[in-house]
Enzyme design. Structure first.
Site, PDB file in Angstrom:
ATOM      1  N   ASP A 140     -13.112   5.009   1.204  1.00 45.60           N
ATOM      2  CA  ASP A 140     -11.706   5.027   1.690  1.00 45.60           C
ATOM      3  C   ASP A 140     -11.176   6.613   1.526  1.00 45.60           C
ATOM      4  OD1 ASP A 140      -8.893   4.872   1.472  1.00 45.60           O
ATOM      5  OD2 ASP A 140      -8.666   3.517  -0.212  1.00 45.60           O
ATOM      6  N   LYS A 166       2.388  10.962  -3.872  1.00 45.19           N
ATOM      7  CA  LYS A 166       1.010  10.341  -4.670  1.00 45.19           C
ATOM      8  C   LYS A 166       0.273  11.204  -5.474  1.00 45.19           C
ATOM      9  CE  LYS A 166      -1.997   6.339  -3.870  1.00 45.19           C
ATOM     10  NZ  LYS A 166      -2.340   5.612  -2.736  1.00 45.19           N
ATOM     11  N   GLU A 213      -7.346   0.108  -4.544  1.00 48.46           N
ATOM     12  CA  GLU A 213      -7.367   0.248  -2.998  1.00 48.46           C
ATOM     13  C   GLU A 213      -8.675  -0.642  -2.238  1.00 48.46           C
ATOM     14  OE1 GLU A 213      -5.904   4.090  -2.131  1.00 48.46           O
ATOM     15  OE2 GLU A 213      -4.076   3.574  -3.033  1.00 48.46           O
ATOM     16  N   ASP A 268       0.909  -1.202   0.040  1.00 53.68           N
ATOM     17  CA  ASP A 268       0.075   0.054  -0.111  1.00 53.68           C
ATOM     18  C   ASP A 268       0.790   1.328   0.040  1.00 53.68           C
ATOM     19  OD1 ASP A 268      -1.905   2.030   0.353  1.00 53.68           O
ATOM     20  OD2 ASP A 268      -2.040   1.545   2.393  1.00 53.68           O
TER      21      ASP A 268
END
Ligand code: AMP
Length: 620
Positions: free
Chosen positions: A191, A70, A170, A8
């Site tokens: 999420d 990211k 994810e 992750d």
């Protein structure tokens, strides 16, 4: 067969996991915590730091400390949301217009390179943990990541020497970790992390995980809440003290860290305070920043952003053809779901209480590890069926996008559509591949352009050009255009890595290999130093507390061994640290044995000792 690691690579933190006997186990990082900050720093001494040590020095080295990378993956500079992007380093466009990072000495790094530095550290730690080389990984990305962002993530892994077996969404990973394979459920995964928001609905039937629909916002996360709080604090300070902190080289980073801490505290408390002494200097000397922030105030600041997730919750249910009553479970993933206002919104939107039984920071890595056991063939009771999260198509006359694969189509998939020419005797057609939900090409993300040449001259509307899109299980797109009359065809040259050519990647792999050796030595040295520090601490403590009960000779011997290790520890010669540490350990134990003979009760009293874990947390 080697182990497939689940990774992750989060905006804020990274975490990795392996599957052992069907269960996912989070790999403890050498530093102690299971989840580490996704931060890379370049120090003035020329070192490259990753993780907690990089985060710790952010205040004194803000321009060269790279966090939230990211958010830049596979993005054009012009696309970035201006102002709200809460980082202290420079982001500039490169010659292709891609967003890259520039550090103080003028060097620039693509987001793929920075991410690969984090991944290299993960690889090293996983190998250390498993005692074998690690190459195969399942890496997770936000479901809403487009092709370019996925490819950029894959390229980062390749640069780090990792072989990506699967790029997994994810939320799918979270559902995998959460749901027992035999259960039958419809699940919503909400999420909300540091930089992205995703909402997905999955259906699990007899071990088959099918993503029914997914949507989200790749530019919304906890970082944005921090940015709003920072802005409020700075404005308040300016109003009260008349000092603008935004121009200071160090103050904004201190405020940023304090704001994030305050935000987290407000998830549990109704009020918190921020204390930053000596934040600035005024006419009367040093000025301190002291203020209290209530949950109500914080909620007022973030309300609009939190509310922006509500329509997406409704949208995902609609896309999945469900209502909230059909859902059996709502799972929370990501640190920002700890905010009470966010939890309340989820409960309202789905009209049920979300489950709290999974650790939102680790669940994605755990699911990735389980997916790893599926792709490596260890687990045969699960099947993963993902969907494409954004529509793919080509530009047609008048700048209108013609969809070829619509969003939420299950993967892998192959679809073709026929097109024709717009003018008489047209021999070349330009194929412009787009991704997004808007009607006009200019509002969607441009993925690539290429040309099909050599079309037989004919009146407009006669040639038949077949455009085929195929997407593999990782969500990676291949495009082919074929003149159905002549049979001539052309493969799409989609930029393979969101801004990096194959040659760039090869070069970066070389660099990374060299760095890997250097990094290993550095990490070893830091660990040796850490062990030495622990022994130095214990031996100094023994000397201090027991000096009066030791004979002169023992004291001199202990002092001298201590000094030898201290000197070696400050250098970088590993064998010398090793040997002086061994010497001190021997003297230390002999001294303790002497003391045990003198006073047997005292020996057991270790209550004030620092534990190994306490020290380990500080190393990199
Ligand atoms: P993730 O990307 O899932 O690691 O989530 C990281 C984000 O969650 C960051 O913006 C953190 O500041 C935020 N976060 C972590 N813990 C909390 C908390 N207790 N309350 C509010 N936000 C949190």
């Amino acid at each position: 067969m080697g182990c497939t690691i689940g990774i992750d690579l989060g905006t804020t933190n990274y975490c990795m996991s392996i599957s052992e006997g069907g269960n996912a186990i989070v790999i403890q990082t050498g530093e102690g915590p299971r989840v580490m900050p996704s931060v890379v720093a370049f120090t003035p001494a020329g070192d490259r730091l990753v993780g907690i040590v990089a985060k710790r020095q952010a205040i004194t080295n803000p321009k060269e400390t790279i966090s939230s990378i990211k958010r830049l993956m596979g993005r054009k500079y012009d696309e970035l949301t201006k102002g709200i992007f809460n980082v202290s380093y420079d982001i500039i466009p490169n010659e292709n217009g891609d967003a890259v990072v520039r550090i103080g000495d003028g060097r620039t790094f693509t987001p793929q390179e920075i991410s690969s530095m984090i991944l290299q550290k993960m690889k090293y730690r996983a190998e250390e943990y498993l005692g074998e080389e690690v190459t195969d990984v399942v890496v997770t990305v936000p479901a809403h990541f487009n092709e370019v962002q996925r490819k950029a993530t894959k390229a980062a892994c390749t640069i780090a020497g990792l072989n990506v077996k699967r790029v997994l969404n994810e939320p799918t990973a979270a559902a995998l970790a959460f749901t027992d394979a035999v259960e039958r459920r419809k699940i919503a995964v909400f999420d909300f992390g540091g930089g992205t928001f995703d909402i997905s609905v999955l259906q699990v039937v007899n071990g088959i995980f099918e993503v029914k629909a997914t949507t989200g916002n790749t530019q919304l996360g906890g970082d944005d809440f921090d940015a709003l709080l920072v802005e409020w604090i700075m404005n308040e300070f300016k109003r009260e003290k008349g000092i603008d902190l935004s121009e200071d080289p160090v103050a904004p980073q201190r405020v940023r860290e304090a704001a994030e801490r305050a935000k987290c505290e407000l998830s549990a408390a109704l009020e918190t305070s921020i204390n930053l002494p000596f934040i600035a200097s005024g006419d009367q000397g040093p000025v301190h920043l002291e203020m209290s922030i209530s949950r109500g105030l914080f909620e007022g600041l973030i309300k609009e952003l939190v509310e922006s997730t509500r329509p997406l919750c409704q949208q995902v249910l609609k896309d999945a053809g469900l209502t909230h009553a059909d859902l059996e479970t709502v799972v929370l993933v990501g640190g920002s779901t700890r905010i009470p206002m966010v939890r309340a919104l989820v409960e309202e939107a789905f009209q049920q209480e979300p489950v709290h039984s999974v650790n939102p920071d680790e669940v994605v890595a755990m699911g990735a590890a389980i997916a790893g056991s599926v792709v490596s063939g260890q687990r045969k009771d699960l099947v993963l069926l993902d969907v494409i999260s954004l529509t793919l198509g080509v530009e047609t006359l008048g700048g209108v996008m013609a969809p070829i694969i619509t969003k939420n189509s299950p993967l892998p998939i192959k679809r073709s559509k026929m097109f024709t020419t717009a003018v008489d005797n047209q021999q070349i057609v330009g194929i412009h591949v787009l991704q997004g939900e808007r009607e006009l090409s200019e509002d969607n993300r441009s993925l690539a352009r290429f040309e099909l040449v050599g079309i037989r001259p004919s009146p407009r509307g006669v040639p038949r050009i077949e455009v085929t899109f195929s997407i593999d299980a990782n969500g990676i797109l291949f495009v082919n255009a074929k003149d159905a009359v002549t049979g001539k065809h052309q493969e799409l040259k989609v930029n393979p890595s969101g801004g990096l050519s194959d040659d760039d990647i090869r070069e970066l792999i070389q660099d990374a290999r060299q760095y890997r050796e250097k990094d290993r030595d550095r990490i070893k040295l830091i660990e040796m130093r850490n062990n030495a520090d622990q022994l130095i601490y214990e031996a100094s403590k023994l000397l201090k507390t027991s000096k009066d009960r030791l004979d002169r000779e023992s004291i001199i011997e202990l002092e001298s061994a201590l000094n030898e290790l201290r000197t070696a520890r400050d250098g970088s010669d590993i064998p010398s640290i090793e040997s002086t540490q061994k010497d001190l350990a021997m003297v230390f134990h002999t001294t303790r044995n002497i003391l045990k003979m003198v006073d047997p009760i005292d020996e057991e009293d270790d209550s004030g000792d620092m534990k190994t874990e306490d020290l380990k947390e500080g190393i990199d």
